[in-house]
Write an enzyme that holds these catalytic residues in place. Structure first.
Site, PDB file in Angstrom:
ATOM      1  N   SER A 242      59.772  52.386  45.080  1.00  0.00           N
ATOM      2  CA  SER A 242      59.677  51.858  46.512  1.00  0.00           C
ATOM      3  C   SER A 242      61.227  51.771  47.106  1.00  0.00           C
ATOM      4  O   SER A 242      62.346  51.610  46.456  1.00  0.00           O
ATOM      5  CB  SER A 242      59.235  50.379  46.452  1.00  0.00           C
ATOM      6  OG  SER A 242      59.433  49.736  47.680  1.00  0.00           O
TER       7      SER A 242
ATOM      8  N   TYR B 279      59.319  41.488  43.132  1.00  0.00           N
ATOM      9  CA  TYR B 279      58.272  42.789  43.261  1.00  0.00           C
ATOM     10  C   TYR B 279      59.229  43.988  43.200  1.00  0.00           C
ATOM     11  O   TYR B 279      59.205  45.026  42.266  1.00  0.00           O
ATOM     12  CB  TYR B 279      57.772  42.791  44.713  1.00  0.00           C
ATOM     13  CG  TYR B 279      57.340  44.301  44.877  1.00  0.00           C
ATOM     14  CD1 TYR B 279      56.188  44.829  44.173  1.00  0.00           C
ATOM     15  CD2 TYR B 279      57.727  44.920  45.969  1.00  0.00           C
ATOM     16  CE1 TYR B 279      55.551  46.039  44.349  1.00  0.00           C
ATOM     17  CE2 TYR B 279      57.340  46.341  45.952  1.00  0.00           C
ATOM     18  CZ  TYR B 279      56.398  46.733  45.399  1.00  0.00           C
ATOM     19  OH  TYR B 279      55.935  48.064  45.871  1.00  0.00           O
TER      20      TYR B 279
ATOM     21  N   LYS C 299      60.123  47.276  40.328  1.00  0.00           N
ATOM     22  CA  LYS C 299      59.940  48.738  40.577  1.00  0.00           C
ATOM     23  C   LYS C 299      61.488  49.268  39.915  1.00  0.00           C
ATOM     24  O   LYS C 299      61.208  50.333  39.324  1.00  0.00           O
ATOM     25  CB  LYS C 299      60.174  49.010  42.048  1.00  0.00           C
ATOM     26  CG  LYS C 299      58.748  48.662  42.638  1.00  0.00           C
ATOM     27  CD  LYS C 299      57.669  49.538  42.121  1.00  0.00           C
ATOM     28  CE  LYS C 299      56.330  49.178  42.430  1.00  0.00           C
ATOM     29  NZ  LYS C 299      55.158  49.883  41.674  1.00  0.00           N
TER      30      LYS C 299
ATOM     31  N   ASP D 129      40.897  51.760  38.037  1.00  0.00           N
ATOM     32  CA  ASP D 129      41.399  50.459  38.840  1.00  0.00           C
ATOM     33  C   ASP D 129      40.638  49.202  38.467  1.00  0.00           C
ATOM     34  O   ASP D 129      39.532  49.287  37.914  1.00  0.00           O
ATOM     35  CB  ASP D 129      41.131  50.724  40.348  1.00  0.00           C
ATOM     36  CG  ASP D 129      42.033  49.902  41.336  1.00  0.00           C
ATOM     37  OD1 ASP D 129      42.898  50.608  41.965  1.00  0.00           O
ATOM     38  OD2 ASP D 129      41.679  48.857  41.201  1.00  0.00           O
TER      39      ASP D 129
ATOM     40  N   ASN E 164      42.743  44.438  44.077  1.00  0.00           N
ATOM     41  CA  ASN E 164      43.304  44.700  45.431  1.00  0.00           C
ATOM     42  C   ASN E 164      42.581  45.877  46.023  1.00  0.00           C
ATOM     43  O   ASN E 164      43.165  46.390  46.943  1.00  0.00           O
ATOM     44  CB  ASN E 164      44.846  44.823  45.915  1.00  0.00           C
ATOM     45  CG  ASN E 164      45.183  44.617  47.092  1.00  0.00           C
ATOM     46  OD1 ASN E 164      44.816  43.452  47.812  1.00  0.00           O
ATOM     47  ND2 ASN E 164      46.340  45.042  47.645  1.00  0.00           N
TER      48      ASN E 164
ATOM     49  N   ILE F 273      47.214  53.806  48.684  1.00  0.00           N
ATOM     50  CA  ILE F 273      47.880  55.118  48.706  1.00  0.00           C
ATOM     51  C   ILE F 273      47.245  55.969  47.440  1.00  0.00           C
ATOM     52  O   ILE F 273      46.796  57.434  47.536  1.00  0.00           O
ATOM     53  CB  ILE F 273      49.513  55.105  48.153  1.00  0.00           C
ATOM     54  CG1 ILE F 273      49.878  54.177  49.106  1.00  0.00           C
ATOM     55  CG2 ILE F 273      50.076  56.302  47.868  1.00  0.00           C
ATOM     56  CD1 ILE F 273      51.395  53.950  48.906  1.00  0.00           C
TER      57      ILE F 273
HETATM   58  N1  LIG Z   1      52.173  50.181  50.403  1.00  0.00           N
HETATM   59  C1  LIG Z   1      53.538  50.135  50.325  1.00  0.00           C
HETATM   60  O1  LIG Z   1      54.063  49.774  51.489  1.00  0.00           O
HETATM   61  C2  LIG Z   1      54.144  50.656  49.091  1.00  0.00           C
HETATM   62  C3  LIG Z   1      55.636  50.913  49.376  1.00  0.00           C
HETATM   63  C4  LIG Z   1      56.242  51.071  48.228  1.00  0.00           C
HETATM   64  C5  LIG Z   1      55.680  51.121  46.713  1.00  0.00           C
HETATM   65  N2  LIG Z   1      54.415  51.041  46.864  1.00  0.00           N
HETATM   66  C6  LIG Z   1      53.590  51.069  45.433  1.00  0.00           C
HETATM   67  O2  LIG Z   1      52.669  52.088  45.293  1.00  0.00           O
HETATM   68  C7  LIG Z   1      51.578  51.851  44.723  1.00  0.00           C
HETATM   69  C8  LIG Z   1      50.347  51.901  45.564  1.00  0.00           C
HETATM   70  O3  LIG Z   1      50.341  50.792  46.525  1.00  0.00           O
HETATM   71  P1  LIG Z   1      49.105  50.586  47.507  1.00  0.00           P
HETATM   72  O4  LIG Z   1      49.893  50.193  48.942  1.00  0.00           O
HETATM   73  O5  LIG Z   1      48.020  51.763  47.322  1.00  0.00           O
HETATM   74  O6  LIG Z   1      48.675  49.204  46.828  1.00  0.00           O
HETATM   75  P2  LIG Z   1      47.316  48.833  46.629  1.00  0.00           P
HETATM   76  O7  LIG Z   1      47.268  47.540  46.300  1.00  0.00           O
HETATM   77  O8  LIG Z   1      46.348  49.276  47.707  1.00  0.00           O
HETATM   78  O9  LIG Z   1      46.789  49.864  45.270  1.00  0.00           O
HETATM   79  C9  LIG Z   1      47.185  49.472  44.326  1.00  0.00           C
HETATM   80  C10 LIG Z   1      45.854  49.291  43.185  1.00  0.00           C
HETATM   81  O10 LIG Z   1      46.246  49.082  41.908  1.00  0.00           O
HETATM   82  C11 LIG Z   1      45.259  48.083  41.474  1.00  0.00           C
HETATM   83  N3  LIG Z   1      45.708  47.364  40.287  1.00  0.00           N
HETATM   84  C12 LIG Z   1      46.826  46.565  40.533  1.00  0.00           C
HETATM   85  N4  LIG Z   1      47.134  46.204  39.205  1.00  0.00           N
HETATM   86  C13 LIG Z   1      46.114  46.700  38.341  1.00  0.00           C
HETATM   87  C14 LIG Z   1      46.018  46.730  36.954  1.00  0.00           C
HETATM   88  N5  LIG Z   1      46.647  45.794  36.209  1.00  0.00           N
HETATM   89  N6  LIG Z   1      45.086  47.663  36.356  1.00  0.00           N
HETATM   90  C15 LIG Z   1      44.281  48.283  37.093  1.00  0.00           C
HETATM   91  N7  LIG Z   1      44.485  48.416  38.694  1.00  0.00           N
HETATM   92  C16 LIG Z   1      45.470  47.480  39.017  1.00  0.00           C
HETATM   93  C17 LIG Z   1      44.792  47.231  42.531  1.00  0.00           C
HETATM   94  O11 LIG Z   1      43.518  46.857  42.514  1.00  0.00           O
HETATM   95  C18 LIG Z   1      44.930  48.262  43.595  1.00  0.00           C
HETATM   96  O12 LIG Z   1      43.627  49.347  43.788  1.00  0.00           O
HETATM   97  C19 LIG Z   1      52.110  50.197  44.060  1.00  0.00           C
HETATM   98  O13 LIG Z   1      52.616  50.477  42.761  1.00  0.00           O
HETATM   99  C20 LIG Z   1      53.119  49.747  44.879  1.00  0.00           C
HETATM  100  O14 LIG Z   1      53.822  48.941  44.520  1.00  0.00           O
HETATM  101  C21 LIG Z   1      53.640  50.693  47.787  1.00  0.00           C
END
Ligand SMILES: NC(=O)c1ccc[n+]([C@@H]2O[C@H](COP(=O)([O-])OP(=O)(O)OC[C@H]3O[C@@H](n4cnc5c(N)ncnc54)[C@H](O)[C@@H]3O)[C@@H](O)[C@H]2O)c1
Length: 336
Positions: A123, A147, A151, A30, A34, A11
């Protein structure tokens, strides 16, 4: 300057692009736990701009302090978190340490640097198993796994902070199920390891990277018996963040909104839409229900429309077509 944490994630990368296209200045951080550095090259190609980026961990105060010294950061969109529901039950400490520890560290450094504009990736997980759909923002909050707890706790920490200092402005964005990819096929979802979510699994089966799709029960109380969710195109979701940070910068009060389409689609609806796009059948196997799954939930997104002037506009077909373009152009994700 806007700071994006988790900027190269699924995202985050789509939001970064939409922010640049809307004329905002962005710096990203970042640690690639992931995501892949290849995202940076792709975003430069798509935006025609040189990116500001630092590789680092949001749990590391030295890295964040240096970032705030170097850039005049006016607001933060905080994506960085671990997000695998199953893993969070197996490794709860890791999830609390990363998602809560990172948030607290970031908020402390923001406060020290007089920056109090925040957009939080919450979320739909905070609702747990909602009693009815469409789910409104004032529904009960009862997450069902560590998880989801991170949130809800993140929201609580921010609400306490706001109560302590009214200069804080926070947008609490509760996402439903983002799928799809940018229409260029250059950026998309590329989770490390085995994906947990339906759309990357369907596209992997379509691409021959997996044999078949497991469907967790076809005897739910839904029109075709498979689970129903609110899928939202990731570019619509990204645009919700542009609206949210602009809303916060305008000095309006904090807000909590669902970001979804308001329409529920079943697992089989998604499979059929993918089959139409791909032009071949997708092998599926019905297995037992997973503990903790629910039959159906979808958002009431009307508050986001009223307050942010934002609405999801892309169809399920477009979500699948864009997701498939990303998958077929990048069969092994960013490693391709
Ligand atoms: N994708 C979904 O279905 C969804 C739904 C609801 C909420 N979210 C939330 O949205 C946000 C983004 O989700 P996404 O799908 O893009 O996930 P994603 O894993 O693709 O992106 C998260 C990014 O954060 C980075 N990261 C994690 N911990 C870190 C740290 N300590 N320091 C620096 N970087 C760090 C990871 O490398 C990754 O690039 C997250 O907070 C997730 O919980 C996602």
């Amino acid at each position: 300057m806007i700071l994006l944490t988790g900027a190269t994630g699924y995202i985050g990368s789509h939001t970064w692009l939409e922010l640049l296209l809307a004329g905002h200045q962005v710096v990203g951080i970042d640690n690639f736990v992931n995501s892949s550095p290849v995202v940076l090259k792709r975003l430069e190609a798509l935006s025609g701009k040189k990116l500001n980026f630092i590789q680092g961990d949001v749990c590391d105060p030295i890295v964040l302090e240096a970032l705030f010294k170097k850039h005049a950061i006016k607001g933060v969109i905080h994506f960085a978190a671990l997000k695998a529901v199953g893993e969070s039950s197996a490794k709860p400490i890791l999830y609390y340490e990363n998602n809560i520890g990172g948030l607290i560290n970031l908020l402390q450094i923001m406060q020290e640097n007089d920056c109090r504009n925040f957009v939080f990736s919450s979320s739909a997980c905070v609702y747990g198993d909602p009693e009815k759909s469409p789910v409104k923002e004032d529904s009960d909050l009862k997450p069902e796994n560590p998880y989801g707890q991170t949130k809800l706790m993140g929201e609580q920490i921010l609400r306490d902070l706001e109560a302590s200092d009214p200069r804080w402005r926070v947008a609490y964005l509760r996402y439903f199920n983002p799928i799809g990819a940018h229409e260029s096929g250059l950026i998309g979802e590329d989770p490390m390891g085995v994906p947990n979510n339906l759309a990357p699994l369907v596209s992997r089966v379509a691409a021959g990277r997996m044999d078949e799709l497991n469907i967790y029960g076809d005897d739910w109380d839904t029109p075709d018996g498979t689970g129903v969710r609110d899928y939202i195109h990731v570019v619509d979701l990204a645009n919700g963040h542009v609206k949210a940070i602009e809303y916060i910068f305008s000095g309006k009060p904090s807000l909590t909104v669902n970001l979804g389409t308001g329409v529920g689609y079943s697992v089989m609806d998604v499979v059929r839409a993918y089959e139409d796009v791909v032009g071949q059948p997708i092998r599926c196997k019905v297995i037992d229900r997973r503990p903790g799954d629910v039959a159906l939930y979808f958002a009431d997104p009307s508050r986001a429309e009223a307050l942010l002037g934002w609405k999801a506009v892309r169809s399920l077909k477009q979500m699948c077509a864009d997701g498939w373009r990303w998958q077929s152009q990048n069969p092994l994700g960013y490693k391709s």
